[in-house]
Design a protein around this motif. Structure first.
Motif, PDB file in Angstrom:
ATOM      1  N   ILE A 118       5.766  13.987  -0.157  1.00 26.41           N
ATOM      2  CA  ILE A 118       5.131  14.507  -1.377  1.00 26.41           C
ATOM      3  C   ILE A 118       3.995  13.593  -1.834  1.00 26.41           C
ATOM      4  O   ILE A 118       2.895  14.052  -2.159  1.00 26.41           O
ATOM      5  CB  ILE A 118       6.171  14.673  -2.506  1.00 26.41           C
ATOM      6  CG1 ILE A 118       7.200  15.735  -2.121  1.00 26.41           C
ATOM      7  CG2 ILE A 118       5.483  15.058  -3.824  1.00 26.41           C
ATOM      8  CD1 ILE A 118       8.361  15.856  -3.101  1.00 26.41           C
ATOM      9  N   LEU A 119       4.255  12.274  -1.863  1.00 29.02           N
ATOM     10  CA  LEU A 119       3.251  11.325  -2.352  1.00 29.02           C
ATOM     11  C   LEU A 119       2.637  10.561  -1.177  1.00 29.02           C
ATOM     12  O   LEU A 119       2.723   9.333  -1.086  1.00 29.02           O
ATOM     13  CB  LEU A 119       3.876  10.359  -3.361  1.00 29.02           C
ATOM     14  CG  LEU A 119       4.281  10.990  -4.693  1.00 29.02           C
ATOM     15  CD1 LEU A 119       5.067  10.015  -5.548  1.00 29.02           C
ATOM     16  CD2 LEU A 119       3.054  11.479  -5.460  1.00 29.02           C
TER      17      LEU A 119
ATOM     18  N   HIS B  16       0.847  -1.196   0.000  1.00 29.90           N
ATOM     19  CA  HIS B  16       0.000   0.000   0.000  1.00 29.90           C
ATOM     20  C   HIS B  16       0.884   1.248   0.000  1.00 29.90           C
ATOM     21  O   HIS B  16       0.834   2.092   0.898  1.00 29.90           O
ATOM     22  CB  HIS B  16      -0.947  -0.013   1.203  1.00 29.90           C
ATOM     23  CG  HIS B  16      -1.960  -1.120   1.134  1.00 29.90           C
ATOM     24  ND1 HIS B  16      -2.861  -1.372   2.135  1.00 29.90           N
ATOM     25  CD2 HIS B  16      -2.216  -2.030   0.151  1.00 29.90           C
ATOM     26  CE1 HIS B  16      -3.619  -2.409   1.790  1.00 29.90           C
ATOM     27  NE2 HIS B  16      -3.247  -2.813   0.586  1.00 29.90           N
ATOM     28  N   GLN B  17       1.710   1.315  -1.028  1.00 31.08           N
ATOM     29  CA  GLN B  17       2.624   2.425  -1.241  1.00 31.08           C
ATOM     30  C   GLN B  17       2.236   3.131  -2.533  1.00 31.08           C
ATOM     31  O   GLN B  17       1.538   2.546  -3.375  1.00 31.08           O
ATOM     32  CB  GLN B  17       4.062   1.912  -1.333  1.00 31.08           C
ATOM     33  CG  GLN B  17       4.532   1.152  -0.102  1.00 31.08           C
ATOM     34  CD  GLN B  17       5.888   0.513  -0.320  1.00 31.08           C
ATOM     35  OE1 GLN B  17       6.696   0.987  -1.110  1.00 31.08           O
ATOM     36  NE2 GLN B  17       6.143  -0.578   0.383  1.00 31.08           N
ATOM     37  N   PRO B  18       2.694   4.393  -2.715  1.00 28.75           N
ATOM     38  CA  PRO B  18       2.270   5.163  -3.898  1.00 28.75           C
ATOM     39  C   PRO B  18       2.433   4.433  -5.221  1.00 28.75           C
ATOM     40  O   PRO B  18       1.508   4.380  -6.036  1.00 28.75           O
ATOM     41  CB  PRO B  18       3.169   6.399  -3.839  1.00 28.75           C
ATOM     42  CG  PRO B  18       3.444   6.578  -2.388  1.00 28.75           C
ATOM     43  CD  PRO B  18       3.517   5.197  -1.811  1.00 28.75           C
ATOM     44  N   MET B  19       3.604   3.814  -5.457  1.00 25.01           N
ATOM     45  CA  MET B  19       3.857   3.167  -6.744  1.00 25.01           C
ATOM     46  C   MET B  19       2.856   2.043  -7.008  1.00 25.01           C
ATOM     47  O   MET B  19       2.296   1.927  -8.099  1.00 25.01           O
ATOM     48  CB  MET B  19       5.281   2.608  -6.796  1.00 25.01           C
ATOM     49  CG  MET B  19       5.649   2.011  -8.150  1.00 25.01           C
ATOM     50  SD  MET B  19       7.328   1.353  -8.215  1.00 25.01           S
ATOM     51  CE  MET B  19       7.107  -0.215  -7.364  1.00 25.01           C
TER      52      MET B  19
ATOM     53  N   ALA C 251       0.897  10.075 -13.966  1.00 30.64           N
ATOM     54  CA  ALA C 251       1.102  10.103 -12.512  1.00 30.64           C
ATOM     55  C   ALA C 251       2.261   9.199 -12.108  1.00 30.64           C
ATOM     56  O   ALA C 251       3.032   9.527 -11.195  1.00 30.64           O
ATOM     57  CB  ALA C 251      -0.183   9.675 -11.800  1.00 30.64           C
ATOM     58  N   MET C 252       2.400   8.069 -12.797  1.00 31.19           N
ATOM     59  CA  MET C 252       3.503   7.148 -12.491  1.00 31.19           C
ATOM     60  C   MET C 252       4.857   7.755 -12.871  1.00 31.19           C
ATOM     61  O   MET C 252       5.867   7.505 -12.211  1.00 31.19           O
ATOM     62  CB  MET C 252       3.280   5.827 -13.220  1.00 31.19           C
ATOM     63  CG  MET C 252       2.082   5.047 -12.693  1.00 31.19           C
ATOM     64  SD  MET C 252       1.658   3.621 -13.710  1.00 31.19           S
ATOM     65  CE  MET C 252       2.722   2.384 -13.004  1.00 31.19           C
ATOM     66  N   ALA C 253       4.873   8.544 -13.951  1.00 30.41           N
ATOM     67  CA  ALA C 253       6.115   9.234 -14.330  1.00 30.41           C
ATOM     68  C   ALA C 253       6.494  10.246 -13.247  1.00 30.41           C
ATOM     69  O   ALA C 253       7.680  10.383 -12.898  1.00 30.41           O
ATOM     70  CB  ALA C 253       5.934   9.934 -15.673  1.00 30.41           C
ATOM     71  N   PHE C 254       5.501  10.934 -12.706  1.00 33.00           N
ATOM     72  CA  PHE C 254       5.759  11.880 -11.607  1.00 33.00           C
ATOM     73  C   PHE C 254       6.258  11.135 -10.377  1.00 33.00           C
ATOM     74  O   PHE C 254       7.172  11.595  -9.677  1.00 33.00           O
ATOM     75  CB  PHE C 254       4.487  12.664 -11.280  1.00 33.00           C
ATOM     76  CG  PHE C 254       4.635  13.617 -10.133  1.00 33.00           C
ATOM     77  CD1 PHE C 254       5.442  14.735 -10.238  1.00 33.00           C
ATOM     78  CD2 PHE C 254       3.977  13.379  -8.933  1.00 33.00           C
ATOM     79  CE1 PHE C 254       5.595  15.622  -9.169  1.00 33.00           C
ATOM     80  CE2 PHE C 254       4.114  14.252  -7.861  1.00 33.00           C
ATOM     81  CZ  PHE C 254       4.922  15.375  -7.977  1.00 33.00           C
ATOM     82  N   ASP C 255       5.671   9.968 -10.111  1.00 38.51           N
ATOM     83  CA  ASP C 255       6.098   9.132  -8.986  1.00 38.51           C
ATOM     84  C   ASP C 255       7.570   8.751  -9.127  1.00 38.51           C
ATOM     85  O   ASP C 255       8.344   8.842  -8.166  1.00 38.51           O
ATOM     86  CB  ASP C 255       5.227   7.871  -8.938  1.00 38.51           C
ATOM     87  CG  ASP C 255       5.782   6.816  -8.004  1.00 38.51           C
ATOM     88  OD1 ASP C 255       5.573   6.935  -6.785  1.00 38.51           O
ATOM     89  OD2 ASP C 255       6.424   5.871  -8.507  1.00 38.51           O
ATOM     90  N   ARG C 256       7.989   8.333 -10.334  1.00 40.40           N
ATOM     91  CA  ARG C 256       9.381   7.959 -10.553  1.00 40.40           C
ATOM     92  C   ARG C 256      10.304   9.174 -10.427  1.00 40.40           C
ATOM     93  O   ARG C 256      11.420   9.070  -9.926  1.00 40.40           O
ATOM     94  CB  ARG C 256       9.552   7.319 -11.929  1.00 40.40           C
ATOM     95  CG  ARG C 256       8.903   5.961 -12.106  1.00 40.40           C
ATOM     96  CD  ARG C 256       9.455   4.921 -11.137  1.00 40.40           C
ATOM     97  NE  ARG C 256       8.799   4.985  -9.819  1.00 40.40           N
ATOM     98  CZ  ARG C 256       9.330   4.529  -8.711  1.00 40.40           C
ATOM     99  NH1 ARG C 256      10.530   4.017  -8.703  1.00 40.40           N
ATOM    100  NH2 ARG C 256       8.668   4.605  -7.568  1.00 40.40           N
ATOM    101  N   TYR C 257       9.829  10.329 -10.905  1.00 34.81           N
ATOM    102  CA  TYR C 257      10.622  11.565 -10.790  1.00 34.81           C
ATOM    103  C   TYR C 257      10.881  11.906  -9.327  1.00 34.81           C
ATOM    104  O   TYR C 257      12.019  12.204  -8.934  1.00 34.81           O
ATOM    105  CB  TYR C 257       9.891  12.719 -11.479  1.00 34.81           C
ATOM    106  CG  TYR C 257      10.375  14.082 -11.058  1.00 34.81           C
ATOM    107  CD1 TYR C 257      11.595  14.578 -11.513  1.00 34.81           C
ATOM    108  CD2 TYR C 257       9.624  14.871 -10.181  1.00 34.81           C
ATOM    109  CE1 TYR C 257      12.061  15.826 -11.104  1.00 34.81           C
ATOM    110  CE2 TYR C 257      10.072  16.111  -9.774  1.00 34.81           C
ATOM    111  CZ  TYR C 257      11.291  16.590 -10.232  1.00 34.81           C
ATOM    112  OH  TYR C 257      11.753  17.811  -9.814  1.00 34.81           O
TER     113      TYR C 257
END
Length: 320
Positions: free
Chosen positions: A140-141, A61-64, A122-128
């Protein structure tokens, strides 16, 4: 008076449409159905399995993983909106679809396609954030932020595609009702109209540019910053480790956008009669991404692998 009333009612009720399947390849429908059914079965089992694991494993249950959950959910709805009807066409020549059903299918296919693209952004932002601001990642996330992202993803898909059915519903259909497709794609249906479809074409282009165009630009910008951050890392091992976390997402992006862009181009610029090969390939994005995404995440994500092994081991222990 009754004759006039009945005639008026008949005119006000749109006739059903007919889905052609793959025009020109009708004699191969039975054979085409075999890989389609196999891919659909893999998509169903794979997506349900990964979704079940993410939902029931607190450590995921993490952002990614929550974003992966959103992506696979959208893929599952998109494929279930189209593939069962596609198989009915291939197996039983069941081509008829009522007008309202066609509009509903159109809405679900396009709205969840928009949602899929939004989740990829959103996943690209997560990786950034994970690569460029690792110490602030959790801040942030946070869970409330991911919840808001999920709401925005859903709202974007619904609001942008909501006009599509109404734009089609206003059109007169006085000629053929045979859609040269396996599902009710917006422009494929609009092209059957004997009226002016310029509004449909312009709005469809606007949606495509404001979704795929904008999302690709921001995804590219995110990965430009990620690459710069990775190249600044002193250790080769560290660079490889960080890059490996992004490879999965890049694969998913390619799987999602290449077939989708092909489908968009073939429908918009392929004229009124596209070739059977183009129609066949343009349908890939409905089932290709839903089939491959859970496999990609299952292979490249150790946490998901461990939980799959755990489920299989527990199931084997019960059988013994």
């Amino acid at each position: 008076m009754s004759v006039i009333t009945i005639t008026t009612m008949n005119l006000s009720l749109p006739s059903p449409f007919f889905l052609a399947g793959i025009p020109g390849l009708e004699y191969l429908h039975a054979w085409i159905s075999l890989p389609v059914f196999f891919m659909y079965l893999v998509a169903l089992l794979g997506n349900v399995c990964v979704l079940f694991i993410i939902k029931n494993e607190p450590s995921l249950h993490q952002p990614m993983y929550l974003l992966v959950f959103m992506l696979l959910s959208a893929d599952l709805v998109k494929s279930n909106s189209t593939v069962p009807k596609m198989l009915l066409i291939f197996w039983f020549n069941n081509r008829e679809i009522i007008f309202e059903g066609c509009l509903i299918q159109m809405f679900f296919v396009h709205s969840f396609s928009v949602m899929s693209s939004s989740v990829l952004l959103a996943m690209a932002f997560d990786r950034y954030v994970a690569v460029c601001h690792p110490l602030r990642y959790v801040t942030i996330l946070s869970t409330p932020v991911i919840t808001k992202i999920g709401i925005l993803v859903a709202m974007r898909g619904i609001l942008l595609i909501f006009p599509h059915p109404f734009l089609v519903k206003r059109l007169p259909f006085c000629g053929s009702h045979l859609i040269a497709q396996t599902y009710c794609e917006h422009m494929a249906v609009a092209k059957l109209s004997c009226g002016d479809i310029r509004v449909n074409s312009i709005y469809g282009l606007f949606v495509a540019l404001s979704v795929v165009g904008v999302d690709i630009v921001f995804i590219a910008a995110s990965y430009t910053l990620i690459v710069k951050a990775v190249l600044r890392l002193p250790s080769h091992k560290a660079r490889r480790k960080v890059w490996n976390t992004c490879v999965t997402h890049i694969c998913v992006i390619l799987v999602a956008y290449i077939p989708a862009l092909f489908s968009f181009v073939s429908q918009r610029f392929g004229g009124h009669k596209a070739s059977p090969t183009k129609i066949l390939l343009s349908n890939l994005y409905l089932i290709f991404a839903p089939m491959l995404n859970p496999i990609i995440y299952g292979i490249n994500t150790k946490e998901i692998q461990k939980n799959v092994v755990k489920i299989l081991h527990s199931q084997k222990s019960r059988n013994l």
